[in-house]
Design an enzyme around this catalytic site. Structure first.
Site, PDB file in Angstrom:
ATOM      1  N   ASP A  92       0.981  -0.738  -0.454  1.00 57.73           N
ATOM      2  CA  ASP A  92      -0.237   0.027  -0.093  1.00 57.73           C
ATOM      3  C   ASP A  92       1.162   1.706   0.168  1.00 57.73           C
ATOM      4  OD1 ASP A  92      -3.167   0.500   1.057  1.00 57.73           O
ATOM      5  OD2 ASP A  92      -1.490   2.330   1.081  1.00 57.73           O
TER       6      ASP A  92
ATOM      7  N   CYS B 271     -14.276  -1.261  -7.530  1.00 54.24           N
ATOM      8  CA  CYS B 271     -14.661  -0.273  -6.481  1.00 54.24           C
ATOM      9  C   CYS B 271     -16.557   1.166  -7.045  1.00 54.24           C
ATOM     10  CB  CYS B 271     -14.615   0.202  -5.599  1.00 54.24           C
ATOM     11  SG  CYS B 271     -12.993   1.130  -5.020  1.00 54.24           S
TER      12      CYS B 271
END
Ligand code: SAH
Length: 394
Positions: A249, A338
């Protein structure tokens, strides 16, 4: 209650129960409503159509009811009770091994502008509209009442969802109770929930079922979890018996959360390694003999608006194309979008293009979506946002 009149022909979507009224559909208001005010909406001939929260912006009214009624404590109790009953019917309430679920999913629960996630007995509430912000205290009280004490603490967090709106200052803090559960279980795995500093309500509740599916496939595989945030997929991969798990990340804070969650469930387990690095950079470094057997791509929404769709599709293609290069034969790719603005078909086409570029044999094993505690109001197709594919790559 002030009345908003729609232009001729602009009430059609309301007859099909679509819960948004765009500013362009409005003919006039009998008096200018304040942001967040509850208004009555009529068609051009004055016939009642809906009641909802008014706001300045492209979505001018978020509909709360298609029948005339007061939006008072009784109304909130009724809607929240319905939402709670659905989660009970789904078997999500009061389970020892799973304490995390979404209790209110905006339009999907007839409460546009409101999101509530549950972590143990603590509810984390976010308002996405000014109207819901003004009702926050009534909502919090109603929530404690209708859940019969199941919800004990209500933490409110609107600092990221209501920026610069109606002069509202960012607000976070407990509306009921004074401290919350800091660790909650999802299918028997423990997660630190950092709603104070975390993104959204602190955790991505919507990937629960997809994480569990990944666990099923993890055994013996070298797993790469890109865009790991709190490390959800990584923790499941560990329990599933992965040979190694790499979590990536770009946010150092997210990497800390991932490491904490790994340590909470698998202390001292050396199969896991975390990298605070940009996804494209990380993928670019992988050497040809260091491929993975299972890759997860769960990036943030590439398209936040309709006008960003073209670039977003290119972004999904580029990302997936690199992943196809880094997967060992017989490997699996769990790939997600998403973005609400990207349809299932557009996402699939982006992944198809990436697969074609790689020239590999690719098959779809599963088509994934948001879980039942993120219900989609059938009249509001925009509510379908999470889509994913599990691909087998030869
Ligand atoms: N898979 C996660 C949720 C992912 S949210 C879960 O199951 O909980 C998206 C994450 O992508 C965020 O944590 C964000 O910090 C990270 N991110 C955004 N841009 C990135 C980039 N360019 N490279 C790597 N990570 C990125």
């Amino acid at each position: 209650m002030k009345t908003i009149t729609l232009k001729k022909g602009k009430a059609e979507s309301l007859k099909r129960f679509h819960p948004w009224i765009f500013s362009g559909a409005i003919l006039k208001a009998d008096a200018e409503p304040a942001e967040g005010e509850t208004v009555r909406v009529t068609d051009h001939e004055g016939r009642f159509m809906a009641v909802g929260h008014y706001e300045r912006g492209s979505i001018a009214v978020r509909v709360l009811s298609f029948t005339p009624q007061d939006i008072d404590d009784d109304f909130w109790e009724k809607r929240l009770a319905e939402a709670f009953r659905l989660r009970q019917a789904l078997g999500l309430v009061g389970e020892q091994d799973n304490e995390i679920f979404r209790l209110v999913h905006g339009e999907g629960d007839g409460l546009p502008g409101l999101v509530i996630d549950l972590y143990g007995h603590t509810a984390v509430m976010q308002a996405h509209s000014v109207g819901m912000h003004y009702c926050r205290k009534a909502l919090a009280k109603a929530l404690v009442r209708v859940t019969d004490g199941f919800v004990r603490n209500v933490y409110y967090k609107s600092e990221t969802t209501l920026p610069y709106k109606a002069g509202i200052e960012p607000e976070t803090g407990f509306l009921c109770g004074e401290h919350g559960d800091e660790v909650a279980a999802e299918y028997g795995l423990k997660f630190h929930i950092d709603w104070l500093r975390g993104q959204k309500t602190g955790f991505f509740v919507d990937q629960r079922e997809n994480r569990r599916l990944l666990e099923h496939y993890a055994k013996g595989r070298r797993v790469l979890n890109m865009f790991c945030y709190t490390g959800g997929f990584s923790v499941y991969a560990m329990r599933g018996g992965a040979a190694l798990v790499h979590s990536v990340d770009s946010s150092a804070k997210a990497m800390d959360l991932t490491r904490e969650n790994i340590a909470l469930n698998f202390p001292g387990d050396t199969r896991h390694e975390g990298f605070a690095e940009d996804a494209f950079r990380f993928l670019g470094h992988i050497r040809p003999d260091d491929t993975y057997d299972l890759i997860v791509l769960d990036p943030p929404a590439f398209a936040k608006h309709k006008d960003a769709v073209r670039n977003a599709i290119k972004g999904y293609t580029r990302l997936n194309a690199i992943a196809f290069e880094k997967i060992a034969p017989g490997g699996l790719l769990f790939t997600f979008s998403c973005s609400q603005a990207i349809s299932k078909e557009q996402f699939r086409l982006a992944v198809f293009t990436a697969a074609a570029q790689s020239g590999r044999r690719v098959r779809i094993l599963h088509q994934l979506h948001q879980p039942a505690d993120h219900p989609i109001n059938i009249y509001h197709p925009e509510g379908e946002y999470l889509k994913g594919l599990v691909l087998s790559v030869e």
